[in-house]
Design an enzyme around this catalytic site. Structure first.
Site, PDB file in Angstrom:
ATOM      1  N   ASP A 283      -6.988   2.746  -7.537  1.00 56.79           N
ATOM      2  CA  ASP A 283      -8.290   2.643  -6.881  1.00 56.79           C
ATOM      3  C   ASP A 283      -9.060   3.931  -7.132  1.00 56.79           C
ATOM      4  O   ASP A 283      -8.976   4.889  -6.371  1.00 56.79           O
ATOM      5  CB  ASP A 283      -8.089   2.399  -5.381  1.00 56.79           C
ATOM      6  CG  ASP A 283      -9.418   2.266  -4.640  1.00 56.79           C
ATOM      7  OD1 ASP A 283     -10.471   2.506  -5.258  1.00 56.79           O
ATOM      8  OD2 ASP A 283      -9.385   1.916  -3.446  1.00 56.79           O
TER       9      ASP A 283
ATOM     10  N   ASP B  33      -0.973  -1.616  -4.016  1.00 58.48           N
ATOM     11  CA  ASP B  33      -2.325  -1.940  -3.560  1.00 58.48           C
ATOM     12  C   ASP B  33      -3.090  -0.642  -3.279  1.00 58.48           C
ATOM     13  O   ASP B  33      -2.587   0.232  -2.571  1.00 58.48           O
ATOM     14  CB  ASP B  33      -2.194  -2.789  -2.283  1.00 58.48           C
ATOM     15  CG  ASP B  33      -3.496  -3.414  -1.842  1.00 58.48           C
ATOM     16  OD1 ASP B  33      -4.333  -3.728  -2.708  1.00 58.48           O
ATOM     17  OD2 ASP B  33      -3.670  -3.599  -0.610  1.00 58.48           O
TER      18      ASP B  33
ATOM     19  N   ASN C 123      -4.164  -9.763   3.774  1.00 60.86           N
ATOM     20  CA  ASN C 123      -3.255  -8.918   4.540  1.00 60.86           C
ATOM     21  C   ASN C 123      -3.426  -9.160   6.043  1.00 60.86           C
ATOM     22  O   ASN C 123      -2.528  -9.629   6.728  1.00 60.86           O
ATOM     23  CB  ASN C 123      -3.509  -7.441   4.186  1.00 60.86           C
ATOM     24  CG  ASN C 123      -2.608  -6.502   4.968  1.00 60.86           C
ATOM     25  OD1 ASN C 123      -1.499  -6.860   5.330  1.00 60.86           O
ATOM     26  ND2 ASN C 123      -3.086  -5.302   5.252  1.00 60.86           N
TER      27      ASN C 123
ATOM     28  N   ASN D 119      -6.643 -11.168  -2.314  1.00 61.36           N
ATOM     29  CA  ASN D 119      -5.743 -10.378  -1.463  1.00 61.36           C
ATOM     30  C   ASN D 119      -5.889 -10.762   0.004  1.00 61.36           C
ATOM     31  O   ASN D 119      -7.012 -10.782   0.531  1.00 61.36           O
ATOM     32  CB  ASN D 119      -6.075  -8.891  -1.577  1.00 61.36           C
ATOM     33  CG  ASN D 119      -5.813  -8.329  -2.947  1.00 61.36           C
ATOM     34  OD1 ASN D 119      -5.431  -9.052  -3.874  1.00 61.36           O
ATOM     35  ND2 ASN D 119      -6.014  -7.030  -3.090  1.00 61.36           N
TER      36      ASN D 119
ATOM     37  N   SER E  52       0.858  -1.189   0.000  1.00 61.36           N
ATOM     38  CA  SER E  52       0.000   0.000   0.000  1.00 61.36           C
ATOM     39  C   SER E  52       0.892   1.236   0.000  1.00 61.36           C
ATOM     40  O   SER E  52       2.101   1.145   0.270  1.00 61.36           O
ATOM     41  CB  SER E  52      -0.905   0.009   1.236  1.00 61.36           C
ATOM     42  OG  SER E  52      -0.107   0.190   2.391  1.00 61.36           O
TER      43      SER E  52
HETATM   44  P1  13P Z   1      -7.550  -8.190   4.384  1.00 60.23           P
HETATM   45  O1  13P Z   1      -6.708  -7.288   5.211  1.00 60.23           O
HETATM   46  O2  13P Z   1      -8.948  -8.254   4.843  1.00 60.23           O
HETATM   47  O3  13P Z   1      -6.923  -9.550   4.243  1.00 60.23           O
HETATM   48  O4  13P Z   1      -7.615  -7.533   2.924  1.00 60.23           O
HETATM   49  C1  13P Z   1      -6.471  -7.446   2.154  1.00 60.23           C
HETATM   50  C2  13P Z   1      -6.716  -6.631   0.942  1.00 60.23           C
HETATM   51  O5  13P Z   1      -7.742  -6.700   0.315  1.00 60.23           O
HETATM   52  C3  13P Z   1      -5.639  -5.727   0.510  1.00 60.23           C
HETATM   53  O6  13P Z   1      -6.020  -4.957  -0.560  1.00 60.23           O
END
Ligand code: 13P
Length: 287
Positions: free
Chosen positions: A105, A84, A231, A229, A49
């Site tokens: 985005d 991201d 995270n 994705n 990000s």
């Molecule tokens: P989470 O943190 O819910 O796994 O989402 C990750 C994500 O979509 C990053 O863009």
């Protein structure tokens, strides 16, 4: 060498599996994800990000670190370094720094402005062999301090963005970043189906992969999702393993305070989470 995500995701869509995007925000995590991908012969996408990019001293540092680490570790599986939830300026900064893939985005803009900005980014990115992810309908939950409301994308707007020649499309289908609330209604497979029918071969992206039950993940992949994705789940497993280490007093034994020892259980926990996801997504041995 970093590669664009375009071919990886076309292959995934054709093969009915998904490539995991695992967000990185430090050296240890990057190493854990790369080593797991290599061990499982899985293609992988490293997500960064803009906030994480700043935390890691800028996109250039991240790109240089990732490339050097891949060479040092002997990583041969396809790896994309992906921005991201990028802003317009962030997408250009990431491209200039050596990222092989960017997400713009534009979901916070009105659809016409989202389309115009996405069009410009696609032209400039494709001229440099960089893949582009666009977004329609903000993803719910909190990401970098921005709170969304579990939005659901309009399939016609998805088609307009897909027709621009974007490489992958993130479309809100009730998914949420972070932990899912107890009363979460689940993914909107009716909407996903409508989007896939309108966008054809376009690889679709599922954000908010943390905590989505395995059967929903499999169904999403069967309906055209080819990038997922994750995270928060890596953050949670890292934190839990580190907590266990400290609470057991292991940092007080011998040289247990050495960061290499203190961070090791968290790193192993991330490897286990990434392995579990790669197996669920079906990307193992697809490199
Ligand atoms: P989470 O943190 O819910 O796994 O989402 C990750 C994500 O979509 C990053 O863009």
């Amino acid at each position: 060498m970093l590669v664009s995500a375009e071919k990886m995701l076309r292959d995934a869509k054709a093969g009915k599996y998904a490539v995991g995007q695992f967000n990185i925000n430090n050296l240890e995590w990057t190493k854990a994800v790369l080593l797991t991908a290599e061990a499982l012969r899985s293609p992988v996408i490293l997500g960064v990000s803009e906030g994480a990019g700043k935390y890691m001293c800028g996109f250039k540092t991240v790109a240089d670190m990732t490339k050097a680490m891949m060479e040092y570790l002997g990583v041969t599986v396809p790896v994309a370094l992906h921005l991201d939830h990028g802003t317009y300026d962030g997408a250009y900064a990431a491209m200039d720094a050596g990222f092989s893939s960017v997400m713009f985005d534009g979901s916070h803009y009105a659809i016409d402005e989202n389309i115009e900005k996405t069009r410009q980014i696609i032209a400039d990115a494709h001229a440099r062999g960089i893949s582009v992810e666009a977004e329609v309908g903000a993803i719910g939950g909190e990401e970098d301090g921005v709170i969304g409301g579990g939005e659901v994308a309009d399939p016609d707007e998805c088609k307009r963005i897909a027709d621009l020649g974007v490489d992958m499309l993130a479309a809100g289908i009730g998914n949420i970043h972070g932990k899912y609330p107890e009363n979460w209604a689940g993914l909107r497979f009716d909407v996903l189906d409508a989007i896939q029918q309108k966008t054809g071969e376009m690889p679709l992206v599922l954000h908010g992969g943390t905590g989505i039950p395995a059967d929903m993940i499999r169904q999403a992949i069967s309906l055209g999702v080819s990038k997922i994705n994750v995270n928060t789940e890596c953050q949670l497993s890292f934190a839990a393993a580190t907590r266990e280490y400290v609470e057991a007093g292991r940092d007080l034994q011998g040289k247990g305070f050495d960061p290499r020892k203190l961070l090791a259980p968290g790193v192993e926990a991330i490897k286990a989470t990434v392995k579990e996801k790669m197996e669920l997504f079906g990307s193992v041995n697809r490199a």
